[in-house]
Design an enzyme around this catalytic site. Structure first.
Site, PDB file in Angstrom:
ATOM      1  N   GLY A  46     -62.178  -8.162 -51.725  1.00  0.00           N
ATOM      2  CA  GLY A  46     -62.143  -9.601 -51.503  1.00  0.00           C
ATOM      3  C   GLY A  46     -60.742 -10.129 -51.746  1.00  0.00           C
ATOM      4  N   GLN A  51     -54.593 -16.421 -54.143  1.00  0.00           N
ATOM      5  CA  GLN A  51     -53.866 -15.201 -54.531  1.00  0.00           C
ATOM      6  C   GLN A  51     -52.640 -14.939 -53.655  1.00  0.00           C
ATOM      7  OE1 GLN A  51     -57.751 -12.878 -54.552  1.00  0.00           O
ATOM      8  NE2 GLN A  51     -56.599 -11.756 -56.084  1.00  0.00           N
ATOM      9  N   CYS A  91     -59.300  -7.015 -60.344  1.00  0.00           N
ATOM     10  CA  CYS A  91     -58.698  -8.074 -59.524  1.00  0.00           C
ATOM     11  C   CYS A  91     -57.332  -7.623 -59.041  1.00  0.00           C
ATOM     12  CB  CYS A  91     -58.562  -9.351 -60.354  1.00  0.00           C
ATOM     13  SG  CYS A  91     -57.852 -10.736 -59.450  1.00  0.00           S
ATOM     14  N   LEU A  92     -57.043  -7.880 -57.768  1.00  0.00           N
ATOM     15  CA  LEU A  92     -55.740  -7.493 -57.208  1.00  0.00           C
ATOM     16  C   LEU A  92     -54.597  -8.251 -57.880  1.00  0.00           C
ATOM     17  CD1 LEU A  92     -56.721  -7.368 -53.415  1.00  0.00           C
ATOM     18  CD2 LEU A  92     -56.275  -5.407 -54.923  1.00  0.00           C
ATOM     19  N   HIS A 133     -66.434 -14.334 -57.947  1.00  0.00           N
ATOM     20  CA  HIS A 133     -65.059 -14.012 -58.372  1.00  0.00           C
ATOM     21  C   HIS A 133     -64.042 -14.748 -57.483  1.00  0.00           C
ATOM     22  CE1 HIS A 133     -61.955 -10.841 -59.659  1.00  0.00           C
ATOM     23  NE2 HIS A 133     -61.380 -11.363 -58.592  1.00  0.00           N
ATOM     24  N   GLU A 134     -64.302 -14.761 -56.161  1.00  0.00           N
ATOM     25  CA  GLU A 134     -63.362 -15.401 -55.224  1.00  0.00           C
ATOM     26  C   GLU A 134     -63.401 -16.926 -55.341  1.00  0.00           C
ATOM     27  OE1 GLU A 134     -61.388 -13.400 -54.262  1.00  0.00           O
ATOM     28  OE2 GLU A 134     -62.499 -11.533 -54.207  1.00  0.00           O
ATOM     29  N   HIS A 137     -61.292 -17.983 -58.113  1.00  0.00           N
ATOM     30  CA  HIS A 137     -59.861 -18.042 -57.749  1.00  0.00           C
ATOM     31  C   HIS A 137     -59.527 -19.393 -57.117  1.00  0.00           C
ATOM     32  CE1 HIS A 137     -58.140 -14.126 -58.619  1.00  0.00           C
ATOM     33  NE2 HIS A 137     -59.051 -13.463 -57.936  1.00  0.00           N
TER      34      HIS A 137
HETATM   35  O1  GNR Z   1     -61.091  -5.525 -55.057  1.00  0.00           O
HETATM   36  C1  GNR Z   1     -61.743  -6.168 -55.894  1.00  0.00           C
HETATM   37  N1  GNR Z   1     -62.774  -5.552 -56.538  1.00  0.00           N
HETATM   38  C2  GNR Z   1     -63.694  -6.224 -57.337  1.00  0.00           C
HETATM   39  C3  GNR Z   1     -64.536  -5.470 -58.130  1.00  0.00           C
HETATM   40  C4  GNR Z   1     -65.479  -6.077 -58.926  1.00  0.00           C
HETATM   41  C5  GNR Z   1     -65.593  -7.448 -58.924  1.00  0.00           C
HETATM   42  C6  GNR Z   1     -64.754  -8.228 -58.146  1.00  0.00           C
HETATM   43  C7  GNR Z   1     -63.816  -7.611 -57.346  1.00  0.00           C
HETATM   44  S1  GNR Z   1     -62.779  -8.584 -56.334  1.00  0.00           S
HETATM   45  C8  GNR Z   1     -61.373  -7.563 -56.229  1.00  0.00           C
HETATM   46  C9  GNR Z   1     -60.361  -8.146 -55.248  1.00  0.00           C
HETATM   47  C10 GNR Z   1     -59.839  -9.446 -55.796  1.00  0.00           C
HETATM   48  O2  GNR Z   1     -59.055  -9.535 -56.707  1.00  0.00           O
HETATM   49  N2  GNR Z   1     -60.329 -10.541 -55.290  1.00  0.00           N
HETATM   50  O3  GNR Z   1     -59.950 -11.720 -55.774  1.00  0.00           O
HETATM   51 NI    NI Z   2     -59.403 -11.385 -57.836  1.00  0.00          NI
END
Ligand code: GNR
Ligand code: NI
Length: 172
Positions: A46, A51, A91-92, A133-134, A137
């Site tokens: 995601g 980001q 998270c990236l 999670h997104e 952000h």
């Molecule tokens: O790549 C991602 N893996 C992930 C694993 C578990 C819960 C959420 C994520 S999202 C993350 C990519 C990212 O940072 N999205 O904002």
């Molecule tokens: Ni993230």
């Protein structure tokens, strides 16, 4: 298409709440294409516009193994949340850090797609966690903010140390 730079924690720009998209047209479709390319090249499941330093409510997600099932959510709104799950997240924008976060187990989400159509999605499991999670952000929140102050301080120290290592290599 282009690969965009992903902001890394700690960065104040990751805490700016994003504005709703006013018009879904070519500019947004180009942003979505670039975000998808960026997410795939970083092997993420995601990516939120926040980001890549764009303060608009746009998310791309692909949880498929084949990496061929792109989900785009513009101006997403969670209509319903049910149950609780603990999930190990990464998270990236916080590379190399993984920890458990409590999320809603099942959610119903309404959003626009790239054709400016309203879509309704019911999500459970990984998709549910990823959407939450997104959307965090877009609201300026990173998953590590759910962790203890002690863990957060250690994470920031570790990331600053990694960043210094990278800066050092660039300089030589
Ligand atoms: O790549 C991602 N893996 C992930 C694993 C578990 C819960 C959420 C994520 S999202 C993350 C990519 C990212 O940072 N999205 O904002
Ligand atoms: Ni993230």
């Amino acid at each position: 298409m282009s690969i965009l730079n992903i902001l890394q924690h700690p960065d104040d720009r990751l805490h700016i709440p994003a504005k709703p998209v006013a018009h879904v047209g070519e500019v947004i479709r180009q942003l979505v294409a670039d975000m998808a390319e960026t997410m795939y090249s970083a092997s993420g499941i995601g990516l939120a516009a926040t980001q890549v330093n764009v303060s608009e409510r746009v998310i791309v997600i692909d949880i498929s193994d084949a990496r061929d099932d792109l989900l785009v959510l513009i101006n997403p709104e969670i209509q319903l949340k049910e149950g609780k799950v603990l999930f190990e997240e990464g998270c990236l924008s916080v590379p190399g850090v993984y920890d458990q976060v409590e999320r809603s187990e099942r959610i119903m989400v309404q959003a626009l797609n790239t054709k400016d159509e309203l879509i309704n999605i019911e999500a459970t499991g990984l998709l549910s966690v990823c959407i939450q999670h997104e959307i965090d952000h877009l609201d300026g929140k990173i998953f590590v903010e759910y962790l203890s102050r002690l863990k957060q301080d250690r994470i920031i120290k570790k990331l600053r140390k990694n960043q210094r290592g990278l800066d050092q290599r660039e300089a030589t």
